[in-house]
Design an enzyme around this catalytic site. Structure first.
Site, PDB file in Angstrom:
ATOM      1  N   LYS A 180       0.955  -0.970   0.036  1.00 54.95           N
ATOM      2  CA  LYS A 180      -0.072   0.055   0.012  1.00 54.95           C
ATOM      3  C   LYS A 180       0.969   1.296   0.030  1.00 54.95           C
ATOM      4  CE  LYS A 180      -1.781   3.411   2.566  1.00 54.95           C
ATOM      5  NZ  LYS A 180      -1.939   4.238   1.286  1.00 54.95           N
ATOM      6  N   GLU A 236       3.411   7.847  15.117  1.00 54.96           N
ATOM      7  CA  GLU A 236       1.989   7.922  15.654  1.00 54.96           C
ATOM      8  C   GLU A 236       1.243   6.774  14.706  1.00 54.96           C
ATOM      9  OE1 GLU A 236       0.091  11.381  14.012  1.00 54.96           O
ATOM     10  OE2 GLU A 236      -1.576  10.897  15.454  1.00 54.96           O
ATOM     11  N   GLY A 238       2.672   4.221  13.233  1.00 56.03           N
ATOM     12  CA  GLY A 238       3.202   2.655  13.440  1.00 56.03           C
ATOM     13  C   GLY A 238       2.728   2.205  14.959  1.00 56.03           C
ATOM     14  N   GLU A 255       9.736   0.961  10.928  1.00 55.07           N
ATOM     15  CA  GLU A 255      10.806   1.904  10.712  1.00 55.07           C
ATOM     16  C   GLU A 255      10.115   3.244  10.873  1.00 55.07           C
ATOM     17  OE1 GLU A 255      13.439   1.102   7.796  1.00 55.07           O
ATOM     18  OE2 GLU A 255      13.841  -0.793   8.901  1.00 55.07           O
ATOM     19  N   CYS A 289      13.814  11.011   7.134  1.00 59.48           N
ATOM     20  CA  CYS A 289      13.950  10.502   8.468  1.00 59.48           C
ATOM     21  C   CYS A 289      15.220  10.774   9.299  1.00 59.48           C
ATOM     22  CB  CYS A 289      13.567   9.132   8.833  1.00 59.48           C
ATOM     23  SG  CYS A 289      14.319   7.900   7.505  1.00 59.48           S
ATOM     24  N   GLU A 390       9.384  15.732  15.711  1.00 58.54           N
ATOM     25  CA  GLU A 390       9.879  15.584  14.391  1.00 58.54           C
ATOM     26  C   GLU A 390       9.078  16.487  13.346  1.00 58.54           C
ATOM     27  OE1 GLU A 390       8.606  12.038  11.897  1.00 58.54           O
ATOM     28  OE2 GLU A 390      10.775  11.986  11.293  1.00 58.54           O
TER      29      GLU A 390
HETATM   30  P1  NAP Z   1       2.606   8.457   7.756  1.00 57.07           P
HETATM   31  O1  NAP Z   1       1.601   9.343   7.919  1.00 57.07           O
HETATM   32  O2  NAP Z   1       2.756   7.410   8.777  1.00 57.07           O
HETATM   33  O3  NAP Z   1       2.131   7.289   6.625  1.00 57.07           O
HETATM   34  C1  NAP Z   1       2.822   6.163   6.146  1.00 57.07           C
HETATM   35  C2  NAP Z   1       1.905   5.304   5.493  1.00 57.07           C
HETATM   36  O4  NAP Z   1       0.892   4.646   6.253  1.00 57.07           O
HETATM   37  C3  NAP Z   1       1.154   5.779   4.293  1.00 57.07           C
HETATM   38  O5  NAP Z   1       0.742   4.857   3.172  1.00 57.07           O
HETATM   39  C4  NAP Z   1      -0.389   6.207   4.915  1.00 57.07           C
HETATM   40  O6  NAP Z   1      -1.493   6.112   4.019  1.00 57.07           O
HETATM   41  C5  NAP Z   1      -0.368   4.902   5.822  1.00 57.07           C
HETATM   42  N1  NAP Z   1      -1.359   5.052   6.790  1.00 57.07           N
HETATM   43  C6  NAP Z   1      -1.753   6.460   7.345  1.00 57.07           C
HETATM   44  N2  NAP Z   1      -2.614   6.336   8.518  1.00 57.07           N
HETATM   45  C7  NAP Z   1      -2.730   5.108   8.660  1.00 57.07           C
HETATM   46  C8  NAP Z   1      -3.626   4.275   9.473  1.00 57.07           C
HETATM   47  N3  NAP Z   1      -4.275   4.718  10.282  1.00 57.07           N
HETATM   48  N4  NAP Z   1      -3.406   2.732   9.246  1.00 57.07           N
HETATM   49  C9  NAP Z   1      -2.541   2.320   8.376  1.00 57.07           C
HETATM   50  N5  NAP Z   1      -1.814   2.983   7.604  1.00 57.07           N
HETATM   51  C10 NAP Z   1      -2.105   4.271   7.495  1.00 57.07           C
HETATM   52  O7  NAP Z   1       4.129   8.787   7.301  1.00 57.07           O
HETATM   53  P2  NAP Z   1       4.172   9.858   5.911  1.00 57.07           P
HETATM   54  O8  NAP Z   1       3.941  11.308   6.356  1.00 57.07           O
HETATM   55  O9  NAP Z   1       3.973   9.241   4.747  1.00 57.07           O
HETATM   56  O10 NAP Z   1       5.852   9.692   5.882  1.00 57.07           O
HETATM   57  C11 NAP Z   1       6.659  10.534   6.705  1.00 57.07           C
HETATM   58  C12 NAP Z   1       7.117   9.705   8.045  1.00 57.07           C
HETATM   59  O11 NAP Z   1       7.817   8.503   7.653  1.00 57.07           O
HETATM   60  C13 NAP Z   1       8.066  10.238   8.904  1.00 57.07           C
HETATM   61  O12 NAP Z   1       7.681  10.202  10.301  1.00 57.07           O
HETATM   62  C14 NAP Z   1       9.393   9.924   8.593  1.00 57.07           C
HETATM   63  O13 NAP Z   1      10.499  10.177   9.728  1.00 57.07           O
HETATM   64  C15 NAP Z   1       9.004   8.486   8.299  1.00 57.07           C
HETATM   65  N6  NAP Z   1       9.966   7.627   7.755  1.00 57.07           N
HETATM   66  C16 NAP Z   1      10.697   6.821   8.302  1.00 57.07           C
HETATM   67  C17 NAP Z   1      11.751   5.893   7.713  1.00 57.07           C
HETATM   68  C18 NAP Z   1      12.599   5.009   8.444  1.00 57.07           C
HETATM   69  O14 NAP Z   1      13.458   4.332   7.779  1.00 57.07           O
HETATM   70  N7  NAP Z   1      12.817   5.045   9.723  1.00 57.07           N
HETATM   71  C19 NAP Z   1      11.899   6.282   6.407  1.00 57.07           C
HETATM   72  C20 NAP Z   1      11.043   6.819   5.738  1.00 57.07           C
HETATM   73  C21 NAP Z   1      10.317   7.894   6.505  1.00 57.07           C
HETATM   74  P3  NAP Z   1      -1.793   7.489   3.375  1.00 57.07           P
HETATM   75  O15 NAP Z   1      -0.861   7.999   2.672  1.00 57.07           O
HETATM   76  O16 NAP Z   1      -2.917   7.003   2.558  1.00 57.07           O
HETATM   77  O17 NAP Z   1      -2.336   8.290   4.491  1.00 57.07           O
END
Ligand code: NAP
Length: 503
Positions: A180, A236, A238, A255, A289, A390
């Site tokens: 997804k 959040e 996660g 992650e 990140c 963050e």
């Molecule tokens: P996000 O809001 O957590 O979304 C990530 C994914 O989760 C998206 O596909 C999103 O779908 C989905 N999602 C959202 N709400 C959900 C729910 N209730 N249940 C299941 N899936 C859900 O993160 P983001 O804004 O895309 O990315 C930025 C974050 O990723 C930052 O915190 C960054 O640090 C972190 N990150 C970490 C790493 C690492 O290696 N540790 C690498 C890259 C990014 P939708 O798009 O449809 O909302």
């Protein structure tokens, strides 16, 4: 079968399909704020079909029991197809995610191809203890077996790369996946699907379902047919996924977010550290990140370091991400830019002084884009939101420290633990920082590089598990102990402890 640039569909059981409801979601170019595409918005039944397809492909053994070399070769074919189509992927990633073309062409694509080649090679070399007689009269061995169906949920900041980091070790070890992608950035994931089909990976092994996380992601986490969730995204979400997955006790690999400290000691090469700070803070438009975000600088060199940093930041070119001379493109969305601007305001309300930036530049031909200047705030309030949370934008917070010990203590004083760097010529201080910083990666005199051979893993609320390296393959396997009796005896030498007496 293929997917044209004007037809982005979901991939379920080897077929390109629309949503069962016919609903679609708009995909924007963040540099203009204008729609570029529409992709299907899945129904629950679509998600369940993808899970069923993954499950039956897994159970058939066509991929899960294929010899490792067969799986490795298929992934190597994907790497070659991706390499041959790299410019197209780079253009599409830039268009959809607003990353600079310089970054997607020279970093994201070649690195992602290298990631795939490394993972494919590792498919043929799984780790385990030596087969041996750990009990007299019995030989023990380890088998590593795929977990089953892995639900892969990816973020928008590295849309293509994060699919590779999460789905490819799963595929290499024989799992089937349902991916997804983030709703902002599904295009390169869908295009990658066409390469997987061309590479000969069997139908149902690699599925893509698009639509909101609250529907598609949550169903993957809850559904009993999914054996594991591999999630990259915010801390959040996660935490929410762990909660949703707990009734089925499925494995959840996380992650998550980061908040990297960047420690500059008095003996550091200030030119190099200011240069490294710009790159560490602005890589991926400040939406990485691993971004360095908190700059802990020893008092005696603070003014000099900050001056050098500001000078360099002033020469950063914010502009059209497709222009090869741009250093920085837009943020991903209007909402995200508002959120980052909120942090900049809060940082000042909480005692910080704005040294530079904070404005939203208008770029000719891209007036609707979500651009933001690199921004630097000096603060003496270590409880400030800009230090603790963050931000995920081009915001640099500078904080004065008086010693390495203070820098380490403050560096560790956040919920995150992904990446950190220390800048010094003193090997003893560097090694102390390496030991004491509670982060999955610690760089000395650099910030950002992670070769395919090394793990990318979090401490604390940055998650657990690892991407890249040999450790990433362990994530997607069960360990099975197999024991062979070598005595052929009816009554083994140890049976008396349960039944009868010692001979
Ligand atoms: P996000 O809001 O957590 O979304 C990530 C994914 O989760 C998206 O596909 C999103 O779908 C989905 N999602 C959202 N709400 C959900 C729910 N209730 N249940 C299941 N899936 C859900 O993160 P983001 O804004 O895309 O990315 C930025 C974050 O990723 C930052 O915190 C960054 O640090 C972190 N990150 C970490 C790493 C690492 O290696 N540790 C690498 C890259 C990014 P939708 O798009 O449809 O909302």
């Amino acid at each position: 079968m293929g997917v044209s640039d004007k037809s982005y569909k979901m991939l379920i059981d080897g077929k390109w399909v629309e949503s069962g409801s016919g609903a679609t979601v708009e995909v924007l170019d963040p540099s203009k704020g204008r729609p570029i595409e529409r992709v299907p918005s899945a129904t629950i039944d679509d998600v369940r079909s993808a899970i069923d397809a993954a499950k039956s492909s897994f159970n058939s053994g066509v991929w899960s029991r294929a010899p490792p070399a067969e799986r490795a070769n298929a992934l190597l074919r994907v790497a070659s197809l991706l390499e041959a189509d790299a410019q197209h992927f780079a253009d599409l990633e830039t268009l959809n995610a607003g990353k600079t073309i310089k970054q997607t062409t020279t970093y994201d694509l070649p690195y992602t191809v290298d990631n795939i080649r490394y993972i494919a090679g590792m498919a043929r070399r799984l780790d385990g203890d030596a087969m041996a007689e750990y009990v007299p009269g019995g030989t023990s061995a380890i088998r590593r077996e795929p977990i089953g169906v892995v639900g892969v949920i990816t973020p928008w900041n590295y849309p293509l790369m994060m699919v590779v980091w999460r789905a490819f070790p799963a595929l290499a070890t024989g799992n089937s996946v349902v991916i997804k992608p983030a709703s902002y950035t599904p295009l390169t994931t869908i295009r990658l699907g066409s390469l997987l089909l061309k590479s000969g990976i069997p139908d149902g092994v690699f599925n893509i379902v698009t639509g909101p996380g609250s529907l598609v992601g949550e169903e993957l986490a809850k559904n009993n047919g999914v054996d594991m969730i591999a999630f990259t995204g915010s801390t959040e979400v996660g935490a929410r996924l762990s909660e949703l997955a707990s009734p089925t006790t499925k494995k959840v690999s996380l992650e998550l977010g980061g908040k990297a400290p960047f420690i500059v000691l008095a003996d550091a090469d200030l030119e190099a550290s200011a240069q490294g700070a710009v790159v560490g803070g602005l890589v991926n438009n400040g939406q990485d990140c691993a971004n360095s975000t908190r700059y802990y600088v020893e008092g005696s060199v603070l003014e000099k370091f900050q001056k050098a940093l500001v000078e360099k930041l002033q020469s950063v070119k914010v502009g059209d991400p497709l222009d090869p001379s741009s250093d920085m493109g837009p943020l991903i969305s209007a909402q995200h830019r508002e959120r980052v601007l909120g942090f900049i305001k809060k940082g000042q309300e909480e005692g910080g002084s704005l040294v530079m930036g904070g404005r939203t530049p208008k770029i000719a031909g891209h007036e609707g884009g979500f651009f933001l200047e690199p921004t630097l705030i000096y603060t003496e309030n270590h409880d400030s939101t800009i230090i603790k949370d963050e931000i995920f934008g081009p915001v640099f917070s500078v904080f004065k420290i008086s010693s390495l010990d203070e820098a380490i203590q403050r560096g560790n004083d956040v919920i995150y633990g992904l990446g950190a760097s220390v800048w010094t010529k003193d090997i003893t201080k560097a090694m102390k920082a390496v030991r004491d910083l509670r982060f999955g990666t610690v760089w000395v005199n650099d910030h950002v590089p992670v070769p395919s051979e090394m793990p990318w893993a979090g401490y604390k609320q940055s998650g657990h598990g690892a991407s890249l390296s040999r450790f990433s393959l362990d994530e997607y396997t069960y360990i099975k102990h197999v024991y062979f009796d070598l005595t052929g005896a009816v009554r083994k030498s140890w049976h008396y402890s349960v039944f009868g007496q010692k001979d």
